[in-house]
Design a protein around this motif. Sequence first.
Motif, PDB file in Angstrom:
ATOM      1  N   ASN A 292       0.823  -1.210   0.000  1.00 32.25           N
ATOM      2  CA  ASN A 292       0.000   0.000   0.000  1.00 32.25           C
ATOM      3  C   ASN A 292       0.858   1.262   0.000  1.00 32.25           C
ATOM      4  OD1 ASN A 292      -2.414  -1.407  -0.041  1.00 32.25           O
ATOM      5  ND2 ASN A 292      -2.638  -1.404   2.193  1.00 32.25           N
TER       6      ASN A 292
ATOM      7  N   LEU B 180       2.042   1.712  -3.567  1.00 29.34           N
ATOM      8  CA  LEU B 180       0.945   2.169  -4.427  1.00 29.34           C
ATOM      9  C   LEU B 180       0.641   3.649  -4.170  1.00 29.34           C
ATOM     10  CD1 LEU B 180      -1.402  -0.938  -4.091  1.00 29.34           C
ATOM     11  CD2 LEU B 180      -0.183  -0.237  -6.155  1.00 29.34           C
TER      12      LEU B 180
ATOM     13  N   SER C 160       1.292   7.024  -6.730  1.00 31.84           N
ATOM     14  CA  SER C 160       0.215   7.932  -7.124  1.00 31.84           C
ATOM     15  C   SER C 160       0.694   9.363  -7.313  1.00 31.84           C
ATOM     16  CB  SER C 160      -0.917   7.902  -6.085  1.00 31.84           C
ATOM     17  OG  SER C 160      -0.550   8.560  -4.886  1.00 31.84           O
TER      18      SER C 160
ATOM     19  N   VAL D  85      -6.279   0.155  -9.572  1.00 29.61           N
ATOM     20  CA  VAL D  85      -5.468  -1.044  -9.423  1.00 29.61           C
ATOM     21  C   VAL D  85      -6.284  -2.099  -8.690  1.00 29.61           C
ATOM     22  CG1 VAL D  85      -3.306  -2.016  -8.573  1.00 29.61           C
ATOM     23  CG2 VAL D  85      -3.403   0.405  -9.254  1.00 29.61           C
TER      24      VAL D  85
ATOM     25  N   LEU E 122      -1.248  -7.716  -9.706  1.00 36.00           N
ATOM     26  CA  LEU E 122      -1.816  -6.376  -9.808  1.00 36.00           C
ATOM     27  C   LEU E 122      -2.315  -6.152 -11.231  1.00 36.00           C
ATOM     28  CD1 LEU E 122       0.956  -4.288  -7.975  1.00 36.00           C
ATOM     29  CD2 LEU E 122      -1.099  -5.299  -6.982  1.00 36.00           C
TER      30      LEU E 122
ATOM     31  N   ILE F 260      -3.657  -3.237 -13.520  1.00 36.27           N
ATOM     32  CA  ILE F 260      -3.786  -1.784 -13.576  1.00 36.27           C
ATOM     33  C   ILE F 260      -4.719  -1.433 -14.728  1.00 36.27           C
ATOM     34  CG2 ILE F 260      -2.565   0.412 -13.852  1.00 36.27           C
ATOM     35  CD1 ILE F 260      -0.610  -2.640 -12.777  1.00 36.27           C
TER      36      ILE F 260
ATOM     37  N   THR G 289       2.092   2.610 -13.632  1.00 37.10           N
ATOM     38  CA  THR G 289       2.688   1.275 -13.590  1.00 37.10           C
ATOM     39  C   THR G 289       4.210   1.354 -13.600  1.00 37.10           C
ATOM     40  OG1 THR G 289       0.776   0.333 -14.742  1.00 37.10           O
ATOM     41  CG2 THR G 289       2.796  -0.967 -14.741  1.00 37.10           C
TER      42      THR G 289
ATOM     43  N   LEU H  90       5.533   2.597 -10.296  1.00 38.25           N
ATOM     44  CA  LEU H  90       5.422   1.528  -9.300  1.00 38.25           C
ATOM     45  C   LEU H  90       6.546   0.509  -9.479  1.00 38.25           C
ATOM     46  CD1 LEU H  90       3.820   0.171  -7.013  1.00 38.25           C
ATOM     47  CD2 LEU H  90       2.429  -0.949  -8.783  1.00 38.25           C
TER      48      LEU H  90
END
Length: 245
Positions: A24, A27, A31, A44, A73, A75, A112, A115
Amino acid sequence: MKNLLTRRTIRQYSDKPVDDELLNGLLEAASRTQTMGNLQLYSVVVTRSQELKQQLAPAHFNQPMVTQAPVVLTICADFRRTSQWTRCRQAEPGYDNFLSFINAATDALLFTQTLCCLMDEEGLGYCYLGTTVYQPQRIIEVLQLPRLVMPVATLTVGWPAEQPSLSDRLPLKAFVHQDTYQDYTPASIDEYYAYKESLPENQHFVAVNQKQTLAQVFTDIRYTRKDNEAMSEGLMEALKQQGFM
């Protein structure tokens, strides 16, 4: 930059779980990626359920890492959330079109990539599955994606249980053009692809597929016109189903 230069695609994962707090945090950090109009046109779907991973696997040609990885995951390009927001605020959205899909897909893919870079820093392994857009209908069904939500990328994520070799890359001058686009000549193609074609693993690839050149492996076996056209039709149908066409 060091992590980028040593980046490897990981397809085998240890049994060590990927902690919710860590994931988390990554993620949330991702953002901060640039986004059109500050709208964050992505969502996601985090899949940990073994049953759901098994249902997703056929959409990814049953590649083993889909069911072996602790986390999958998906996306998605997502204009649904923004559309719902506008309707709830006395505004009428106009995002059921192809341009809006392109904008949302760009947002989703930028997210993506950010991340991926963050996971590299934490030592997590991952594999980017390009198969997401090959058979999107199954993913849409399994993940119950509503209109204006379209899967565009999938990452299998876990702690690495392998250290594969680095994949080859073309030299900088093969893809960087100064001032204007400089078209490729047979001589420049020979120069830029010489290293890739000389690698023993690629020469083996040509031999086992009974081809004359590495290029023929890609055009005749891996990414054929027939498959590309068939999957293009499926993709267009999925975009219509999801309201982007």
